[in-house]
Design a protein around this motif. Sequence first.
Motif, PDB file in Angstrom:
ATOM      1  N   GLU A   3     -45.011  84.252 -31.863  1.00 32.04           N
ATOM      2  CA  GLU A   3     -45.694  83.224 -32.651  1.00 32.04           C
ATOM      3  C   GLU A   3     -45.472  81.841 -32.074  1.00 32.04           C
ATOM      4  OE1 GLU A   3     -44.755  85.632 -36.755  1.00 32.04           O
ATOM      5  OE2 GLU A   3     -45.039  83.489 -36.881  1.00 32.04           O
ATOM      6  N   TYR A  25     -48.152  77.630 -30.067  1.00 30.86           N
ATOM      7  CA  TYR A  25     -47.956  78.368 -31.319  1.00 30.86           C
ATOM      8  C   TYR A  25     -49.241  79.088 -31.673  1.00 30.86           C
ATOM      9  CZ  TYR A  25     -50.297  74.227 -33.208  1.00 30.86           C
ATOM     10  OH  TYR A  25     -51.197  73.217 -33.456  1.00 30.86           O
ATOM     11  N   SER A  26     -49.115  80.138 -32.458  1.00 31.45           N
ATOM     12  CA  SER A  26     -50.272  80.985 -32.747  1.00 31.45           C
ATOM     13  C   SER A  26     -50.888  80.727 -34.120  1.00 31.45           C
ATOM     14  CB  SER A  26     -49.878  82.462 -32.637  1.00 31.45           C
ATOM     15  OG  SER A  26     -48.856  82.773 -33.580  1.00 31.45           O
ATOM     16  N   ASP A  27     -50.108  80.166 -35.066  1.00 30.65           N
ATOM     17  CA  ASP A  27     -50.612  79.939 -36.420  1.00 30.65           C
ATOM     18  C   ASP A  27     -51.475  78.675 -36.437  1.00 30.65           C
ATOM     19  OD1 ASP A  27     -51.113  79.557 -39.109  1.00 30.65           O
ATOM     20  OD2 ASP A  27     -49.038  79.775 -39.740  1.00 30.65           O
ATOM     21  N   SER A  30     -50.844  75.742 -38.901  1.00 25.95           N
ATOM     22  CA  SER A  30     -49.574  75.016 -38.918  1.00 25.95           C
ATOM     23  C   SER A  30     -49.802  73.522 -38.963  1.00 25.95           C
ATOM     24  CB  SER A  30     -48.740  75.379 -37.689  1.00 25.95           C
ATOM     25  OG  SER A  30     -48.382  76.740 -37.710  1.00 25.95           O
ATOM     26  N   GLN A  70     -53.375  74.092 -29.885  1.00 20.16           N
ATOM     27  CA  GLN A  70     -52.170  74.719 -30.439  1.00 20.16           C
ATOM     28  C   GLN A  70     -50.992  74.531 -29.498  1.00 20.16           C
ATOM     29  OE1 GLN A  70     -55.021  78.209 -31.850  1.00 20.16           O
ATOM     30  NE2 GLN A  70     -52.933  78.611 -32.489  1.00 20.16           N
ATOM     31  N   SER A  93     -44.146  77.934 -41.310  1.00 23.71           N
ATOM     32  CA  SER A  93     -45.338  78.714 -41.621  1.00 23.71           C
ATOM     33  C   SER A  93     -46.301  77.906 -42.490  1.00 23.71           C
ATOM     34  CB  SER A  93     -44.932  79.988 -42.355  1.00 23.71           C
ATOM     35  OG  SER A  93     -46.044  80.617 -42.953  1.00 23.71           O
ATOM     36  N   TYR A  94     -47.579  78.012 -42.221  1.00 18.52           N
ATOM     37  CA  TYR A  94     -48.583  77.312 -43.017  1.00 18.52           C
ATOM     38  C   TYR A  94     -48.616  77.834 -44.446  1.00 18.52           C
ATOM     39  CZ  TYR A  94     -53.202  75.828 -44.636  1.00 18.52           C
ATOM     40  OH  TYR A  94     -54.223  75.294 -45.364  1.00 18.52           O
ATOM     41  N   THR A  95     -48.399  79.134 -44.600  1.00 17.62           N
ATOM     42  CA  THR A  95     -48.472  79.743 -45.922  1.00 17.62           C
ATOM     43  C   THR A  95     -47.123  79.789 -46.627  1.00 17.62           C
ATOM     44  OG1 THR A  95     -48.213  81.905 -44.905  1.00 17.62           O
ATOM     45  CG2 THR A  95     -50.464  81.153 -45.320  1.00 17.62           C
TER      46      THR A  95
END
Lengths: 112, 113
Positions: A3, A25-27, A30, A70, A93-95
């Motif tokens: 990630e 980063y993959s999210d 973010s 990203q 984490s965004y969530t």
Amino acid sequence: QKEVEQNSGPLSVPEGAIASLNCTYSDRGSQSFFWYRQYSGKSPELIMFIYSNGDKEDGRFTAQLNKASQYVSLLIRDSQPSDSATYLCAVPSYTNAGKSTFGDGTTLTVKP
Amino acid sequence: GAGVSQSPRYKVAKRGQDVALRCDPISGHVSLFWYQQALGQGPEFLTYFQNEAQLDKSGLPSDRFFAERPEGSVSTLKIQRTQQEDSAVYLCASSFSVTGELFFGEGSRLTVL
């Protein structure tokens, strides 16, 4: 694919040079990004954080963020031997903002 | 001191033993986090608390791992029936808020023989 990815290094620069450390980063959602420095055998300590696209400067350190790509980087100007350490990129984490994902770090050596 | 305090700093356990690692956060920090760091790797999230509530424990590797923070201050990470793969540095961090800067303790280095 991890990630949060960083070049593992080691990265070696001469004293006084600019050190460039990179993190992807993959999210895509973010929102915030943190750089920590970890000396050998010690715990991480915050260097900088950045939320907005562009550059953020603090003394010899500049963080750069490009959310479209990203990508977040840390530049260290006028590198000193005391900057020799492992630099960790951390992305909450965004969530679930309480859960940060760290890269494996880039080890920097500044040679006198 | 005013920083995050962890104990013990070093722990050697025989495989199968139970261990308890303690974290005393910075006074006033409502958020407390546990991370596991293997040699040469970045910290891996284990769990975090907001006051006494454990809001996320998704990073705990197995049901042998248990964390608590009963009064919203000191926290304990307990590992039952330790295995060799549990050998790592366990970092505790606290923060003013869930999204803020993490202030790390010096870590507890666990070696399982």
